[in-house]
Motif scaffolding. Sequence first.
Motif, mmCIF file in Angstrom:
data_model
loop_
_atom_site.group_PDB
_atom_site.id
_atom_site.type_symbol
_atom_site.label_atom_id
_atom_site.label_comp_id
_atom_site.label_asym_id
_atom_site.label_seq_id
_atom_site.Cartn_x
_atom_site.Cartn_y
_atom_site.Cartn_z
ATOM 1 N N GLY A 65 0.854 -1.343 -0.076
ATOM 2 C CA GLY A 65 0.024 0.096 0.079
ATOM 3 C C GLY A 65 1.019 1.174 -0.038
ATOM 4 N N GLU A 66 0.263 2.272 0.261
ATOM 5 C CA GLU A 66 0.892 3.654 0.435
ATOM 6 C C GLU A 66 2.012 3.669 1.657
ATOM 7 O OE1 GLU A 66 -1.642 6.989 0.508
ATOM 8 O OE2 GLU A 66 -0.122 8.258 0.716
ATOM 9 N N LEU A 67 3.323 3.869 1.300
ATOM 10 C CA LEU A 67 4.078 3.940 2.312
ATOM 11 C C LEU A 67 4.370 5.188 2.987
ATOM 12 C CD1 LEU A 67 6.953 1.768 0.485
ATOM 13 C CD2 LEU A 67 5.309 0.937 2.365
ATOM 14 N N PRO A 68 4.480 5.302 4.305
ATOM 15 C CA PRO A 68 4.481 4.253 5.324
ATOM 16 C C PRO A 68 3.179 4.264 5.976
ATOM 17 C CG PRO A 68 5.690 5.845 6.282
ATOM 18 C CD PRO A 68 5.315 6.361 5.196
ATOM 19 N N VAL A 69 2.172 5.248 5.646
ATOM 20 C CA VAL A 69 1.126 5.556 6.662
ATOM 21 C C VAL A 69 -0.093 4.344 6.598
ATOM 22 C CG1 VAL A 69 -0.884 7.248 6.723
ATOM 23 C CG2 VAL A 69 1.307 7.824 6.080
ATOM 24 N N LYS A 70 -0.298 3.864 5.320
ATOM 25 C CA LYS A 70 -1.389 2.832 5.386
ATOM 26 C C LYS A 70 -1.092 1.394 5.692
ATOM 27 C CE LYS A 70 -4.214 5.802 3.781
ATOM 28 N NZ LYS A 70 -5.318 6.413 4.544
ATOM 29 N N GLY A 71 0.024 1.323 5.940
ATOM 30 C CA GLY A 71 0.669 -0.196 6.120
ATOM 31 C C GLY A 71 0.095 -0.823 7.424
ATOM 32 N N ALA A 72 -0.123 -0.130 8.466
ATOM 33 C CA ALA A 72 -0.737 -0.747 9.831
ATOM 34 C C ALA A 72 -2.144 -0.785 9.805
ATOM 35 C CB ALA A 72 -0.379 0.252 11.009
ATOM 36 N N GLU A 73 -2.937 0.402 8.970
ATOM 37 C CA GLU A 73 -4.380 -0.012 8.928
ATOM 38 C C GLU A 73 -4.746 -1.122 7.976
ATOM 39 O OE1 GLU A 73 -2.697 2.752 8.795
ATOM 40 O OE2 GLU A 73 -3.593 4.258 9.955
ATOM 41 N N LEU A 74 -3.883 -1.196 6.943
ATOM 42 C CA LEU A 74 -4.047 -2.370 5.816
ATOM 43 C C LEU A 74 -3.987 -3.661 6.722
ATOM 44 C CD1 LEU A 74 -4.884 -3.364 3.112
ATOM 45 C CD2 LEU A 74 -2.165 -3.349 2.690
ATOM 46 N N LYS A 75 -3.058 -3.845 7.555
ATOM 47 C CA LYS A 75 -2.927 -4.870 8.424
ATOM 48 C C LYS A 75 -4.233 -5.319 9.093
ATOM 49 C CE LYS A 75 0.039 -7.183 12.136
ATOM 50 N NZ LYS A 75 1.210 -6.919 12.934
ATOM 51 N N ALA A 76 -4.694 -4.288 9.750
ATOM 52 C CA ALA A 76 -5.621 -4.300 10.772
ATOM 53 C C ALA A 76 -6.933 -4.743 10.053
ATOM 54 C CB ALA A 76 -5.969 -3.093 11.596
ATOM 55 N N TYR A 77 -7.072 -4.022 8.928
ATOM 56 C CA TYR A 77 -8.428 -4.526 7.982
ATOM 57 C C TYR A 77 -8.188 -6.019 7.487
ATOM 58 C CZ TYR A 77 -8.831 0.663 8.098
ATOM 59 O OH TYR A 77 -8.825 1.874 8.458
ATOM 60 N N THR A 78 -7.041 -6.576 7.083
ATOM 61 C CA THR A 78 -6.725 -7.562 6.501
ATOM 62 C C THR A 78 -7.091 -8.544 7.482
ATOM 63 O OG1 THR A 78 -5.379 -6.674 4.820
ATOM 64 C CG2 THR A 78 -5.455 -9.085 5.132
ATOM 65 N N THR A 263 -5.272 -7.503 19.398
ATOM 66 C CA THR A 263 -4.848 -6.971 18.024
ATOM 67 C C THR A 263 -4.915 -5.472 18.121
ATOM 68 O OG1 THR A 263 -6.128 -8.961 17.198
ATOM 69 C CG2 THR A 263 -5.883 -7.232 15.824
ATOM 70 N N THR A 264 -5.796 -4.791 18.974
ATOM 71 C CA THR A 264 -5.855 -3.513 18.932
ATOM 72 C C THR A 264 -4.403 -2.960 19.501
ATOM 73 O OG1 THR A 264 -8.073 -3.373 19.094
ATOM 74 C CG2 THR A 264 -6.922 -1.515 19.780
ATOM 75 N N GLY A 265 -3.972 -3.604 20.462
ATOM 76 C CA GLY A 265 -2.397 -3.269 20.910
ATOM 77 C C GLY A 265 -1.381 -3.452 19.973
ATOM 78 N N GLU A 266 -1.626 -4.486 19.049
ATOM 79 C CA GLU A 266 -0.466 -4.839 17.996
ATOM 80 C C GLU A 266 -0.574 -3.545 16.962
ATOM 81 O OE1 GLU A 266 1.866 -7.128 17.588
ATOM 82 O OE2 GLU A 266 1.324 -7.486 19.657
ATOM 83 N N PHE A 267 -1.964 -3.018 16.510
ATOM 84 C CA PHE A 267 -2.043 -1.951 15.972
ATOM 85 C C PHE A 267 -1.187 -0.779 16.253
ATOM 86 C CE2 PHE A 267 -4.527 2.007 15.181
ATOM 87 C CZ PHE A 267 -4.015 2.305 13.851
ATOM 88 N N ILE A 268 -1.487 -0.415 17.659
ATOM 89 C CA ILE A 268 -0.858 0.651 18.228
ATOM 90 C C ILE A 268 0.849 0.492 18.145
ATOM 91 C CG2 ILE A 268 -0.467 1.831 20.334
ATOM 92 C CD1 ILE A 268 -3.267 1.011 21.127
#
Length: 468
Positions: A65-78, A263-268
């Motif tokens: 995805g768009e680096l580096p902002v969207k990586g963590a969000e994409l991981k959470a959504y996937t 999982t929310t903690g991993e996102f943070i």
Amino acid sequence: MSKSEDSAPPDEGDKTLLDKALSIFAEVKGGEGLTAVIMTLTVFLLLVSYYLLKTVREPLILATGELPVKGAELKAYTTAGQAVLLIGFVQVYAVLTRRLKRMKLLSVCWIFFASNLVLFWLLAYLKVPYLGVAFFLWLGCFSVTVVAQFWSFANDIYSQEQGKRLFAIIGIGMSTGAVGGSYLAEKLIEPVGPYPMMLVAAALLGASLLLVWVVNAREERRPSQAKVEDKPVGGKAGFAMLLGDRYLLLIGVLILLLNWVNTTGEFILDKYILQAAQPLVDAAGDPEAKKKALEIFVGEFRGDFFTWVNLVGAVLQFFLVSRIIKYLGVRVALFSLPIIALVTSGVMAFVPVLAAVRIAKIAENATDYSVYNTVKQALWLPTDRAAKYNAKAAVDTFIVRIGDLLSGGTVALGTYLGLGVSQFALVNLGLIGIWLLVVVLLAREHKKREEATPEGRESATKEVGATA
């Protein structure tokens, strides 16, 4: 013959040298040592396989995805998308349990996953786009299914009394396997590359299956076990069992909240990692170099993080878990992880520094992978055989990912509302409060369920006699 009467392993007698050596870690009776060691080695190989793949997963998904902002969000959504896949899996699994015997059931599933890894390896060389996303989805299903099936098998071959003693030893295989897998992955990720490591993981999965067959052959010497293995697991579908049993439902809610919080903690944590990687990404040249820089930073950080988590978890598993279960009991141990998670989320909310968050998450995850993992498996000991396969499969697959789905929804809503990492941590603090309430209710139900089993009644009778 009751389960308590046939709980002794084949050829029980005086303790062997192996039995005596294992008694350092937990109480082992004569003849139990060899099977316990094989089971420990089996889950060791499973966890090495998983942590090779888990470390591979991180740079592949975060660098998409768009680096580096969207990586963590994409991981959470996937992660949330895995729940959808597992709805179908639970239904198919229920059909398999009605038709297949124990070992055929395990063999079909594990060979299927091993063949998938070979397929991913081939697709990588064809440069199929978004393969990292597909692999992330697949790994989420693989990890919960294979490990859940192993513990269903362990619950099936051990009595309640044996499980309380020997699960702590088997858990050593999980802790050391996680350490070995994460350390190996950290060393191999750059020189070897992610996809060839998939073939190594497939081979380890095949070796694990062979060891399970060895254990099954040993256990079939017991007449009661031979009779059990001779017929399909049977029982209702996992969802129906959860809805019809308060105890099983509370286990499901416990696991849901645990994964929602984790999982929310991993996102943070991922947000902090990407912030730390930003200077390296900015310093790189073209987009390909930026992607490579991010992959290496994330892979090395996560590999080191997993190594510390699993090293601490291994120490806990070796020296504390069996004693916690023996002296404090399953019900008291249920409170350990939510209390530590409460501290972790407090650090994330009020001390938003990467070093502090890293230490807190290491403590939380290490407790989850050692003490709490053994406690979660022990919760299934006072249930019947169908619950150990069908209801457990539903909880350890679908319910786990529903927790991830709720976390994905939390991330999506929080991102839309513009929440910062500290505010996400405050949400976690509220969820942990509910988690603690569920633990109180589950502990009460566990006491009732345990006392209702033949072994529980026998133990209660002995206690009354001793008191008299």
